[in-house]
Design an enzyme around this catalytic site. Structure first.
Site, mmCIF file in Angstrom:
data_model
loop_
_atom_site.group_PDB
_atom_site.id
_atom_site.type_symbol
_atom_site.label_atom_id
_atom_site.label_comp_id
_atom_site.label_asym_id
_atom_site.label_seq_id
_atom_site.Cartn_x
_atom_site.Cartn_y
_atom_site.Cartn_z
ATOM 1 N N HIS A 126 0.860 -1.184 0.000
ATOM 2 C CA HIS A 126 0.000 0.000 0.000
ATOM 3 C C HIS A 126 0.897 1.235 0.000
ATOM 4 O O HIS A 126 2.034 1.189 0.482
ATOM 5 C CB HIS A 126 -0.882 0.023 1.235
ATOM 6 C CG HIS A 126 -1.957 -1.016 1.237
ATOM 7 N ND1 HIS A 126 -3.092 -0.897 2.000
ATOM 8 C CD2 HIS A 126 -2.082 -2.192 0.568
ATOM 9 C CE1 HIS A 126 -3.858 -1.948 1.812
ATOM 10 N NE2 HIS A 126 -3.267 -2.758 0.954
ATOM 11 N N GLU A 175 1.037 3.839 1.814
ATOM 12 C CA GLU A 175 1.549 4.245 3.121
ATOM 13 C C GLU A 175 2.732 3.385 3.552
ATOM 14 O O GLU A 175 3.740 3.893 4.045
ATOM 15 C CB GLU A 175 0.454 4.133 4.197
ATOM 16 C CG GLU A 175 -0.773 4.968 3.922
ATOM 17 C CD GLU A 175 -1.870 4.226 3.169
ATOM 18 O OE1 GLU A 175 -3.048 4.552 3.409
ATOM 19 O OE2 GLU A 175 -1.570 3.338 2.346
ATOM 20 N N CYS A 219 -6.064 2.045 5.750
ATOM 21 C CA CYS A 219 -6.793 0.852 6.183
ATOM 22 C C CYS A 219 -6.229 0.385 7.536
ATOM 23 O O CYS A 219 -5.318 0.999 8.089
ATOM 24 C CB CYS A 219 -6.632 -0.253 5.145
ATOM 25 S SG CYS A 219 -4.950 -0.912 5.033
ATOM 26 N N CYS A 247 -2.429 -0.363 7.406
ATOM 27 C CA CYS A 247 -1.624 0.856 7.328
ATOM 28 C C CYS A 247 -1.702 1.671 8.620
ATOM 29 O O CYS A 247 -0.706 2.258 9.041
ATOM 30 C CB CYS A 247 -2.045 1.673 6.125
ATOM 31 S SG CYS A 247 -1.638 0.844 4.562
#
EC number: 3.5.4.33
Length: 144
Positions: free
Chosen positions: A47, A49, A77, A80
């Site tokens: 992801h 992040e 999410c 993260c």
């Protein structure tokens, strides 16, 4: 947020969901950048992040990102949010809320849970319309 949006656009080249992130240190210097790379890398943890946090940790030579700010185009999410707390990031700036999977204030609020070892200041809604628009266009093109 402009740099995070630029990162989000890079994800489009690999058909990844256009989410971008940057980590800025206390002096305002960008120390990490990332965009979604799950499709490109086949890595479910890639992801934006996480990619940006890894880059910042490498650049700074430490996993502790005290004094840094994470700027991301879409609300993080659960995974993260956990990574943000584990890295001890004190501030999060986000663009669009994620009502389906967000974990920093919409569906859940892990980063401000008083039971957590580390809590994070959250500043939502920065350039939200641009962030939402990019995601809306991406998903509309996928649905046909």
């Amino acid at each position: 947020m402009g740099l995070a949006l630029a990162e989000a656009h890079l994800a489009l080249a690999t058909h990844d969901v256009p989410v971008g992130a940057v980590v800025v240190d206390a002096s305002g210097q960008v120390v990490g950048r990332g965009h979604n790379e799950r499709e490109a890398s086949g890595d479910p943890t890639a992801h934006a992040e996480v990619v940006a946090l890894r880059a910042a940790a490498e650049a700074l030579g430490t996993w502790r990102l005290d004094g840094c700010t994470l700027v991301v185009t879409l609300e993080p999410c659960v995974m993260c949010a956990g990574a943000i707390m584990a890295a001890r990031v004190p501030r999060l700036v986000l663009g669009a809320w994620d009502d389906k999977a967000g974990a920093t204030g919409s569906k859940w609020d892990l980063v401000r849970d008083p039971r957590a070892l580390h809590t994070v200041e959250v500043r939502p809604g920065v350039r939200a319309a641009e962030c939402e628009g990019l995601l809306r266009e991406f998903f509309a093109s996928r649905r046909g």
